[in-house]
Each structure stands twice: as C-alpha cells, then as structure tokens.
Design an enzyme around this catalytic site. Structure first.
Site, PDB file in Angstrom:
ATOM      1  N   ASP A  52       5.872  22.290 -46.260  1.00 56.54           N
ATOM      2  CA  ASP A  52       4.746  22.357 -47.337  1.00 56.54           C
ATOM      3  C   ASP A  52       4.980  21.694 -48.697  1.00 56.54           C
ATOM      4  O   ASP A  52       4.155  21.776 -49.624  1.00 56.54           O
ATOM      5  CB  ASP A  52       4.351  24.030 -47.363  1.00 56.54           C
ATOM      6  N   SER A  53       6.248  21.155 -48.754  1.00 54.76           N
ATOM      7  CA  SER A  53       6.465  20.314 -49.846  1.00 54.76           C
ATOM      8  C   SER A  53       5.876  18.984 -49.883  1.00 54.76           C
ATOM      9  O   SER A  53       5.758  18.271 -50.732  1.00 54.76           O
ATOM     10  CB  SER A  53       8.023  20.002 -49.846  1.00 54.76           C
ATOM     11  N   ASP A  91       5.666  23.892 -41.198  1.00 55.74           N
ATOM     12  CA  ASP A  91       5.699  25.055 -42.260  1.00 55.74           C
ATOM     13  C   ASP A  91       4.318  25.636 -42.204  1.00 55.74           C
ATOM     14  O   ASP A  91       3.325  25.164 -41.885  1.00 55.74           O
ATOM     15  CB  ASP A  91       5.757  24.696 -43.645  1.00 55.74           C
ATOM     16  N   LYS A 121       7.599  27.559 -39.220  1.00 58.53           N
ATOM     17  CA  LYS A 121       8.521  28.052 -40.161  1.00 58.53           C
ATOM     18  C   LYS A 121       7.626  28.918 -41.185  1.00 58.53           C
ATOM     19  O   LYS A 121       6.513  28.465 -41.787  1.00 58.53           O
ATOM     20  CB  LYS A 121       9.375  26.955 -40.959  1.00 58.53           C
ATOM     21  N   GLU A 123       8.138  31.931 -44.558  1.00 62.15           N
ATOM     22  CA  GLU A 123       9.075  32.359 -45.764  1.00 62.15           C
ATOM     23  C   GLU A 123       8.944  33.680 -45.659  1.00 62.15           C
ATOM     24  O   GLU A 123       7.728  34.364 -45.738  1.00 62.15           O
ATOM     25  CB  GLU A 123       8.596  31.686 -47.140  1.00 62.15           C
ATOM     26  N   GLU A 190      17.864  28.651 -48.537  1.00 63.70           N
ATOM     27  CA  GLU A 190      17.572  27.799 -49.670  1.00 63.70           C
ATOM     28  C   GLU A 190      18.174  28.201 -51.143  1.00 63.70           C
ATOM     29  O   GLU A 190      17.825  29.436 -51.410  1.00 63.70           O
ATOM     30  CB  GLU A 190      16.048  27.540 -49.755  1.00 63.70           C
TER      31      GLU A 190
END
Ligand code: KIV
Length: 272
Positions: A52-53, A91, A121, A123, A190
């Site tokens: 999502d960067s 993501d 993925k 978080e 991270e």
C-alpha cells in the site's frame, strides 16, 4: 542464487517455508505496475509485493491511508499479469479489514479474484487473528505485518523504531506467535531491533521478512523506488541504494531534450 530459487518454477507460499527450512534467504521487493514488475521478476526476485506504499510512491500521498481496494486491485492486476516466477502478494489497504471478519474476508476474496495475486498481507497482531483465520479458510494464503505498521501511523505518532522496550517486544512476540498459530506463511517485521527480529524468526514456523529489522530474518523486503534510487530524499539507516535510477533517468531525459531541441532526433534512419 540458491538451489531452490534457480529453477524457474513459480514460487508458492510453500516454497517460502522450504526456503526457510533450507536456510536460503528470501528476497522480496515492491512493484506497482506491469513494466517494473516484468523487469524485477525477470531479474530473479522471489516475491513481489504490491504494497500500500503505492499510495506514497505512485500517488504522492504522505501516508498509506488514502489508497482504496479498487486502486490496489488496479496495481495488483498489472503486477500479477507481468509475473512468471515470483510469489505475488497484495496489501489489504487501510479500512478493508479492520471493521469485521466478514468484510475482511470479502475484500481479500475480491482482491484475489479480480487481480490474480497469490496472497494478501494485513497489518496487525492478535486483534486481526480472527479475520486472518477467515481469509485462510477461504483458501487465501496470508502474510502478517508487525512492528512499524504504517496504517497505524497516527497511533504511533510517526515512523520511528518499534518494540524498543521490553513490554512492547513481548507484545510483538505474542502477536507473532498468534499469527503463526493462525497459519500465516510469512510475517513482515518492520523497523524493530535486530535481536528481537532474530528471536521471532527462530520461534515461528512462518518465514520472516524484515525491513529495518537486521539480518536475522528469513528474508528482506524493500520498496523498489527506494532500493533502486528513484529518489534520493528518503534515507533511513536501514536503506541501501542498489542502483541510481534517478540519475539514469535524468541523463536519458536531458539527452532526449537536447536532441529534440537541436533537431538531431529523429534522424533519417528513425523516419519513414
Ligand atoms: O507497503 C509496503 O511497501 C510494505 C513494505 C514496506 C513491507 O508494506
């Protein structure tokens, strides 16, 4: 390249576990478009992440929060179409899995169905385990993400090192074990201390993929634009620049402009 990655067979979630068992490190990099993903896949990467960067790198936002499921699917489709070898992970963006298990499962299915990626993925730790179980039950491999989780930037108040003190380190360890029990095949760590990342890697079955987490993880991930030098402004301690794309593109564009201006492009051979 190691013996497992020299075959041009498609890498799967199981390959990650085989690589971990064999002690062969896993190389993951982000990609968000067809052309870049084709180059990175052909260069021998093990896994491509539509992070999502993309919100920052592709759209110029300050954080990852604004990107939507539809936008992630747009990028993921292009990367999946380009990829022959690497395992493709997408993501789940902010807001697509935090409200309920059902909504998380529905959005994960949508992402896989419409884009063709291999895994998703998410978080978070124990708070999202129920949703992770639902997504895995639906037949979708899941990657976890602990430590600095950028979707929670406003709770952390910034992008600093996580789990510096013992209490947070123990919470992270418990989250990692819960995700591992739930069945994630990989876990991104991270910006956490190297010793903690090594300990997690030792204690979980999942393959750990570090970014700013030292050398004791089972693999590494970097954002391609940072790793390949598309920008020189972002310089965290963990980042190594493996190419200078900014200089390379600047040189090419400067030459192109000059050749257009002095009328040496196109020449006779380049004309019909
Ligand atoms: O969005 C992203 O690029 C990521 C990596 C930094 C792991 O989540």
């Amino acid at each position: 390249m190691g013996y497992l990655t020299t075959s041009k067979k498609k890498i799967t979630a199981n390959t990650f576990l085989e690589l971990k068992a064999a002690g062969e490190k896993i190389a993951m990099m982000t990609a968000y478009d067809y052309t870049t993903a084709t180059i990175i896949d052909q260069a021998g990467i093990d896994s491509l992440l539509i992070g999502d960067s993309a919100s920052n790198v592709m759209c110029g936002n300050d954080d990852t929060l604004p990107i939507t499921v539809d936008e992630m699917i747009y990028h993921a489709k292009a990367v999946a179409r380009a990829t022959r070898h690497a395992l493709v992970v997408c993501d789940m963006p902010f807001g697509s899995y935090q409200v309920s298990r059902d909504e998380g499962v529905r959005n994960a299915i949508r992402i896989v169905k419409e884009s063709g990626v291999d895994a998703v993925k998410l978080e978070g730790g124990r708070d999202i385990v129920d949703t992770v179980c639902g997504i895995i039950s639906a037949g979708i491999p899941v990657v976890g993400h602990l430590g600095l989780t950028p979707q929670s930037v406003h709770v952390f108040g910034g992008y600093g090192l996580r789990a510096k003190d013992e209490a947070e380190a123990e919470r992270l360890m418990a989250d990692a074990k819960a995700l591992d029990e739930a069945g994630v095949f990989a876990l991104v760590l991270e910006k956490v201390p190297a010793a903690l990342a090594a300990r997690v890697s030792h204690e979980v079955k999942a393959a750990t993929i570090g970014i700013g987490a030292g050398n004791g993880t089972d693999g590494q991930v970097l954002v391609y634009a940072d790793a390949l030098g598309f920008s020189h402004d972002f310089k965290p301690k963990f980042l190594r620049r493996f190419a200078d794309a900014q200089q390379c593109i600047t040189d090419g564009v400067t030459q192109y402009v000059s050749c257009v201006k002095d009328s040496t492009f196109p020449n006779a051979d380049e004309s019909y």
